[in-house]
Design a protein around this motif. Structure first.
Motif, PDB file in Angstrom:
ATOM      1  N   LEU A 168      -1.313 -17.761  36.592  1.00 14.46           N
ATOM      2  CA  LEU A 168      -0.322 -18.401  37.409  1.00 14.46           C
ATOM      3  C   LEU A 168       0.575 -17.158  38.133  1.00 14.46           C
ATOM      4  O   LEU A 168       1.281 -17.341  39.102  1.00 14.46           O
ATOM      5  N   LEU A 169       0.518 -15.991  37.459  1.00 16.26           N
ATOM      6  CA  LEU A 169       1.377 -14.837  37.762  1.00 16.26           C
ATOM      7  C   LEU A 169       0.693 -13.849  38.362  1.00 16.26           C
ATOM      8  O   LEU A 169       1.294 -12.990  38.925  1.00 16.26           O
ATOM      9  N   SER A 170      -0.794 -13.641  38.590  1.00 15.81           N
ATOM     10  CA  SER A 170      -1.329 -12.756  38.758  1.00 15.81           C
ATOM     11  C   SER A 170      -1.765 -12.412  40.286  1.00 15.81           C
ATOM     12  O   SER A 170      -2.210 -11.607  40.544  1.00 15.81           O
ATOM     13  N   ASN A 171      -1.516 -13.471  41.093  1.00 20.30           N
ATOM     14  CA  ASN A 171      -1.701 -13.379  42.647  1.00 20.30           C
ATOM     15  C   ASN A 171      -0.682 -12.052  43.054  1.00 20.30           C
ATOM     16  O   ASN A 171       0.540 -11.879  42.736  1.00 20.30           O
ATOM     17  N   GLU A 172      -1.264 -11.207  44.020  1.00 13.86           N
ATOM     18  CA  GLU A 172      -0.478 -10.274  44.279  1.00 13.86           C
ATOM     19  C   GLU A 172       1.013 -10.339  44.934  1.00 13.86           C
ATOM     20  O   GLU A 172       1.716  -9.908  45.166  1.00 13.86           O
ATOM     21  N   SER A 173       0.986 -11.790  45.581  1.00 10.73           N
ATOM     22  CA  SER A 173       2.384 -12.066  46.066  1.00 10.73           C
ATOM     23  C   SER A 173       3.458 -12.337  45.002  1.00 10.73           C
ATOM     24  O   SER A 173       4.530 -12.527  45.087  1.00 10.73           O
TER      25      SER A 173
END
Length: 229
Positions: A168-173
């Motif tokens: 849930l936290l790994s997206n580059e955004s």
């Protein structure tokens, strides 16, 4: 690594707040930019409320952080808390119980980190889990709690659960994507998926937006993997 994660979280939070404030206050300057960090959190709360009680709690919080210092260890074993550190930890507990949510959460995060370092891991995990599940709290603080919860279980906790939370936290955004992907790479190695770990670590090493500590550790792990063949 707890001290590293707080420093890197602080850097990431500063950049994320800067981007948000630049959009909101374009043309008006950056005065009033909110920065959350080890000591700045207390000052942020003081600026938002000039009541005597707010000043007293912020002063207690900042003093406790100063007296607690970093959680030192020798050969992986935590050093016992000194009387001054124990008093500081008690003060943080009081701030965490009796302050408005923002300052209380900052105090709880630091309190839990000290608990974990000194062997009270389950108590620390309980605090972090409570924070990350409280949707009324600031999302950034909830993400910090998630990172710390996962960090302290990455070697022995349930891989699927940890991976689910980190994803849930790994997206580059996301502001803490580099930290989340670093832990996901460690999970890949633990699960025996060396290829996936290499891919993640390579991307982190080449990501100039990632904190320096993350990039250096990624490079070190890649060198270790290369030496192992």
């Amino acid at each position: 690594m707890s001290d590293d994660i707080f420093r890197e979280v602080d850097d990431a939070m500063r950049m994320e707040r800067l981007r948000k404030s630049a959009r909101r206050f374009a043309g008006l300057g950056l005065a009033g930019l909110i920065l959350i960090g080890a000591g700045i959190g207390g000052w942020e709360y003081y600026l938002s409320s000039l009541h005597k009680d707010a000043l007293a709690k912020s002063t207690t919080y900042l003093g406790a952080l100063r007296d607690l210092g970093s959680d030192s260890s020798v050969a992986g074993t935590s050093l016992p808390l000194t009387p001054a550190q124990q008093k500081a930890l008690t003060a943080l507990t009081e701030v965490g119980q009796a302050s408005p949510s923002g300052l209380a959460t900052l105090a709880q995060l630091r309190e839990a980190s000290s608990y974990a370092t000194h062997g009270k891991t389950q108590e620390a995990l309980r605090i972090w889990d409570t924070i990350q599940q409280d949707t009324k709290l600031d999302a950034t603080l909830r993400h910090v709690a998630t990172l710390l919860w996962c960090q302290w279980q990455v070697d022995s906790g349930d891989i699927a659960t940890i991976r689910s939370r980190l994803s849930l936290l790994s997206n580059e955004s996301k502001p803490f994507a580099a930290l989340a992907n670093e832990q996901l790479a460690v999970l890949d190695l633990r699960a025996g998926d060396t290829k996936s770990a290499r891919d993640r670590l390579t991307r982190l090493q080449q990501d100039f937006n990632a904190p320096n500590g993350v990039r250096m550790r990624a490079g070190g792990l890649l060198q270790t993997l290369d030496q192992q063949g």
